[in-house]
Structures are given as C-alpha cells and as structure tokens.
Design a protein around this motif. Structure first.
Motif, PDB file in Angstrom:
ATOM      1  N   VAL A 105      -2.253   7.468   1.132  1.00  0.00           N
ATOM      2  CA  VAL A 105      -3.524   6.786   0.863  1.00  0.00           C
ATOM      3  C   VAL A 105      -4.752   7.663   1.066  1.00  0.00           C
ATOM      4  O   VAL A 105      -5.856   7.278   0.684  1.00  0.00           O
ATOM      5  CB  VAL A 105      -3.672   5.502   1.704  1.00  0.00           C
ATOM      6  CG1 VAL A 105      -2.580   4.509   1.363  1.00  0.00           C
ATOM      7  CG2 VAL A 105      -3.698   5.804   3.185  1.00  0.00           C
ATOM      8  N   GLY A 106      -4.593   8.809   1.700  1.00  0.00           N
ATOM      9  CA  GLY A 106      -5.728   9.690   1.957  1.00  0.00           C
ATOM     10  C   GLY A 106      -6.302   9.459   3.344  1.00  0.00           C
ATOM     11  O   GLY A 106      -6.076   8.420   3.966  1.00  0.00           O
ATOM     12  N   PRO A 107      -7.075  10.428   3.841  1.00  0.00           N
ATOM     13  CA  PRO A 107      -7.566  10.359   5.217  1.00  0.00           C
ATOM     14  C   PRO A 107      -8.568   9.237   5.476  1.00  0.00           C
ATOM     15  O   PRO A 107      -8.559   8.630   6.542  1.00  0.00           O
ATOM     16  CB  PRO A 107      -8.202  11.739   5.453  1.00  0.00           C
ATOM     17  CG  PRO A 107      -8.454  12.295   4.097  1.00  0.00           C
ATOM     18  CD  PRO A 107      -7.446  11.677   3.183  1.00  0.00           C
ATOM     19  N   ASP A 135       1.521   0.950  -6.308  1.00  0.00           N
ATOM     20  CA  ASP A 135       2.117   1.796  -7.348  1.00  0.00           C
ATOM     21  C   ASP A 135       2.341   3.220  -6.840  1.00  0.00           C
ATOM     22  O   ASP A 135       3.361   3.837  -7.144  1.00  0.00           O
ATOM     23  CB  ASP A 135       1.237   1.807  -8.599  1.00  0.00           C
ATOM     24  CG  ASP A 135       1.179   0.439  -9.278  1.00  0.00           C
ATOM     25  OD1 ASP A 135       2.036  -0.425  -8.982  1.00  0.00           O
ATOM     26  OD2 ASP A 135       0.267   0.249 -10.106  1.00  0.00           O
ATOM     27  N   THR A 136       1.412   3.734  -6.059  1.00  0.00           N
ATOM     28  CA  THR A 136       1.549   5.079  -5.490  1.00  0.00           C
ATOM     29  C   THR A 136       2.736   5.142  -4.538  1.00  0.00           C
ATOM     30  O   THR A 136       3.532   6.083  -4.578  1.00  0.00           O
ATOM     31  CB  THR A 136       0.257   5.500  -4.759  1.00  0.00           C
ATOM     32  OG1 THR A 136      -0.827   5.460  -5.680  1.00  0.00           O
ATOM     33  CG2 THR A 136       0.382   6.892  -4.174  1.00  0.00           C
ATOM     34  N   ILE A 137       2.865   4.132  -3.684  1.00  0.00           N
ATOM     35  CA  ILE A 137       3.997   4.076  -2.745  1.00  0.00           C
ATOM     36  C   ILE A 137       5.311   4.047  -3.516  1.00  0.00           C
ATOM     37  O   ILE A 137       6.235   4.807  -3.223  1.00  0.00           O
ATOM     38  CB  ILE A 137       3.888   2.850  -1.815  1.00  0.00           C
ATOM     39  CG1 ILE A 137       2.705   3.015  -0.856  1.00  0.00           C
ATOM     40  CG2 ILE A 137       5.194   2.640  -1.040  1.00  0.00           C
ATOM     41  CD1 ILE A 137       2.344   1.750  -0.112  1.00  0.00           C
ATOM     42  N   ASN A 138       5.395   3.177  -4.513  1.00  0.00           N
ATOM     43  CA  ASN A 138       6.640   3.048  -5.277  1.00  0.00           C
ATOM     44  C   ASN A 138       6.959   4.311  -6.062  1.00  0.00           C
ATOM     45  O   ASN A 138       8.125   4.641  -6.271  1.00  0.00           O
ATOM     46  CB  ASN A 138       6.568   1.838  -6.201  1.00  0.00           C
ATOM     47  CG  ASN A 138       6.648   0.539  -5.443  1.00  0.00           C
ATOM     48  OD1 ASN A 138       7.173   0.493  -4.335  1.00  0.00           O
ATOM     49  ND2 ASN A 138       6.130  -0.516  -6.018  1.00  0.00           N
ATOM     50  N   PHE A 162      -9.292  -4.465  -3.747  1.00  0.00           N
ATOM     51  CA  PHE A 162      -9.423  -3.869  -5.073  1.00  0.00           C
ATOM     52  C   PHE A 162      -8.443  -2.717  -5.288  1.00  0.00           C
ATOM     53  O   PHE A 162      -8.116  -2.385  -6.418  1.00  0.00           O
ATOM     54  CB  PHE A 162     -10.857  -3.357  -5.298  1.00  0.00           C
ATOM     55  CG  PHE A 162     -11.875  -4.450  -5.359  1.00  0.00           C
ATOM     56  CD1 PHE A 162     -11.848  -5.391  -6.379  1.00  0.00           C
ATOM     57  CD2 PHE A 162     -12.857  -4.544  -4.394  1.00  0.00           C
ATOM     58  CE1 PHE A 162     -12.789  -6.412  -6.436  1.00  0.00           C
ATOM     59  CE2 PHE A 162     -13.796  -5.557  -4.441  1.00  0.00           C
ATOM     60  CZ  PHE A 162     -13.765  -6.497  -5.474  1.00  0.00           C
ATOM     61  N   MET A 163      -7.984  -2.101  -4.212  1.00  0.00           N
ATOM     62  CA  MET A 163      -7.101  -0.938  -4.310  1.00  0.00           C
ATOM     63  C   MET A 163      -5.629  -1.267  -4.098  1.00  0.00           C
ATOM     64  O   MET A 163      -4.779  -0.385  -4.197  1.00  0.00           O
ATOM     65  CB  MET A 163      -7.535   0.120  -3.284  1.00  0.00           C
ATOM     66  CG  MET A 163      -8.924   0.648  -3.537  1.00  0.00           C
ATOM     67  SD  MET A 163      -9.371   2.007  -2.452  1.00  0.00           S
ATOM     68  CE  MET A 163      -9.415   1.216  -0.862  1.00  0.00           C
ATOM     69  N   GLY A 164      -5.310  -2.518  -3.813  1.00  0.00           N
ATOM     70  CA  GLY A 164      -3.941  -2.894  -3.463  1.00  0.00           C
ATOM     71  C   GLY A 164      -2.900  -2.514  -4.495  1.00  0.00           C
ATOM     72  O   GLY A 164      -1.860  -1.939  -4.155  1.00  0.00           O
ATOM     73  N   PHE A 194      10.052  -0.654  -4.116  1.00  0.00           N
ATOM     74  CA  PHE A 194      10.187  -0.729  -2.656  1.00  0.00           C
ATOM     75  C   PHE A 194       9.159  -1.727  -2.124  1.00  0.00           C
ATOM     76  O   PHE A 194       9.490  -2.630  -1.365  1.00  0.00           O
ATOM     77  CB  PHE A 194       9.988   0.654  -2.039  1.00  0.00           C
ATOM     78  CG  PHE A 194       9.913   0.663  -0.537  1.00  0.00           C
ATOM     79  CD1 PHE A 194      10.956   0.182   0.232  1.00  0.00           C
ATOM     80  CD2 PHE A 194       8.801   1.171   0.113  1.00  0.00           C
ATOM     81  CE1 PHE A 194      10.891   0.202   1.615  1.00  0.00           C
ATOM     82  CE2 PHE A 194       8.727   1.201   1.488  1.00  0.00           C
ATOM     83  CZ  PHE A 194       9.777   0.711   2.243  1.00  0.00           C
ATOM     84  N   VAL A 195       7.906  -1.582  -2.546  1.00  0.00           N
ATOM     85  CA  VAL A 195       6.851  -2.512  -2.160  1.00  0.00           C
ATOM     86  C   VAL A 195       6.534  -3.375  -3.381  1.00  0.00           C
ATOM     87  O   VAL A 195       6.124  -2.871  -4.409  1.00  0.00           O
ATOM     88  CB  VAL A 195       5.576  -1.773  -1.685  1.00  0.00           C
ATOM     89  CG1 VAL A 195       4.438  -2.749  -1.426  1.00  0.00           C
ATOM     90  CG2 VAL A 195       5.869  -0.965  -0.440  1.00  0.00           C
ATOM     91  N   LYS A 196       6.754  -4.668  -3.229  1.00  0.00           N
ATOM     92  CA  LYS A 196       6.465  -5.599  -4.320  1.00  0.00           C
ATOM     93  C   LYS A 196       5.046  -6.153  -4.207  1.00  0.00           C
ATOM     94  O   LYS A 196       4.402  -6.461  -5.207  1.00  0.00           O
ATOM     95  CB  LYS A 196       7.484  -6.727  -4.320  1.00  0.00           C
ATOM     96  CG  LYS A 196       8.891  -6.255  -4.647  1.00  0.00           C
ATOM     97  CD  LYS A 196       9.890  -7.394  -4.534  1.00  0.00           C
ATOM     98  CE  LYS A 196      11.284  -6.949  -4.868  1.00  0.00           C
ATOM     99  NZ  LYS A 196      11.918  -6.066  -3.940  1.00  0.00           N
TER     100      LYS A 196
END
Length: 131
Positions: free
Chosen positions: A46-48, A86-89, A79-81, A96-98
């Motif tokens: 997610v970044g620092p 998508d980045t995690i998956n 807004f970023m969820g 993995f994360v739905k």
C-alpha cells in the motif's frame, strides 16, 4: 543421457515444499500463511503513507479487516478499497481478498472461528448428559 546435460533436480528443500504447500493449498493453514505474508509486506503493497495510517488487523473468509487511524483516513480509504484489493490479489493470489472492511474500532474484527469450530465438534462428538 548426454554428458553435457545436467540431471533434473528431484529433491526439494523442506522449506520449499512447505512454502509451496501453504501458497498453493486451500487449507485454513494456507490462508493464514497468506495472511501473515500480507501483514509482513503491507507497506510494500500500500505504500508508506497509507501503511502509517491504516493496518490490516484481521482476515476471515476472504474479508480483510483494515483498521484506519481516523475518520478522514476512513473516507480516503473507502475510495481506494477496490484498488488495494486488486493490488493484493495481483501480488498474492487471485481472489485471496474478496472484500475489504475498513474500521475505526479494532473490537469489530472477528477474533477467530472458535464458535464454528465448537459447533463442528459438537456435531461430531455431542456431549452426553449421562456422564
């Protein structure tokens, strides 16, 4: 066999076998291993800036619970969820994360599946009142 051809590697290091089992399996252990990996790489994902204001605090059945520092960040994170999911998956495992649930209260996070586990055990070995 040609003398220039190297023999195929047949044995794997134990850690490689376990990691492969955890990453490619569908067991509860593999889910927890992936959760641990996400926690360890949260800042990278997610970044620092976001990692200082939001952190993963729970995972259960495809739902990632993320604690957010305050209501301003809660609004921003809403807004970023989808992008974070998508980045995690993309980095870990498809689907993995739905869903990501953002929370200001850590008590909203489920602690474990103890209730379901207890129900399953009771079905298998019901308590006997005659003991």
């Amino acid at each position: 066999m040609d003398s220039n051809q190297k023999p195929k590697r047949k044995l794997s290091v134990g850690s490689e076998v376990l990691q492969s089992l955890f990453e490619n399996g569908k067991s509860p252990l593999s889910e927890q291993f992936m959760r641990w990996k996400l926690w360890a790489k949260w800042e990278e994902v997610v970044g620092p800036t976001i990692s200082k204001n939001a952190e993963p605090v729970g995972f259960q059945r495809g739902v990632l619970y993320v604690w957010v520092r305050n209501s301003t960040w809660m609004q921003q994170m809403s807004f970023m969820g989808n992008h974070i999911r998508d980045t995690i998956n993309q980095k870990f495992e498809k689907n993995f994360v739905k869903y990501i649930k953002f929370t200001l209260d850590r008590r909203e996070v489920p602690t474990s599946d103890q209730h379901e586990f207890r129900q399953m055990i009771q079905k298998i070995a019901p308590e006997n009142d005659n003991d």
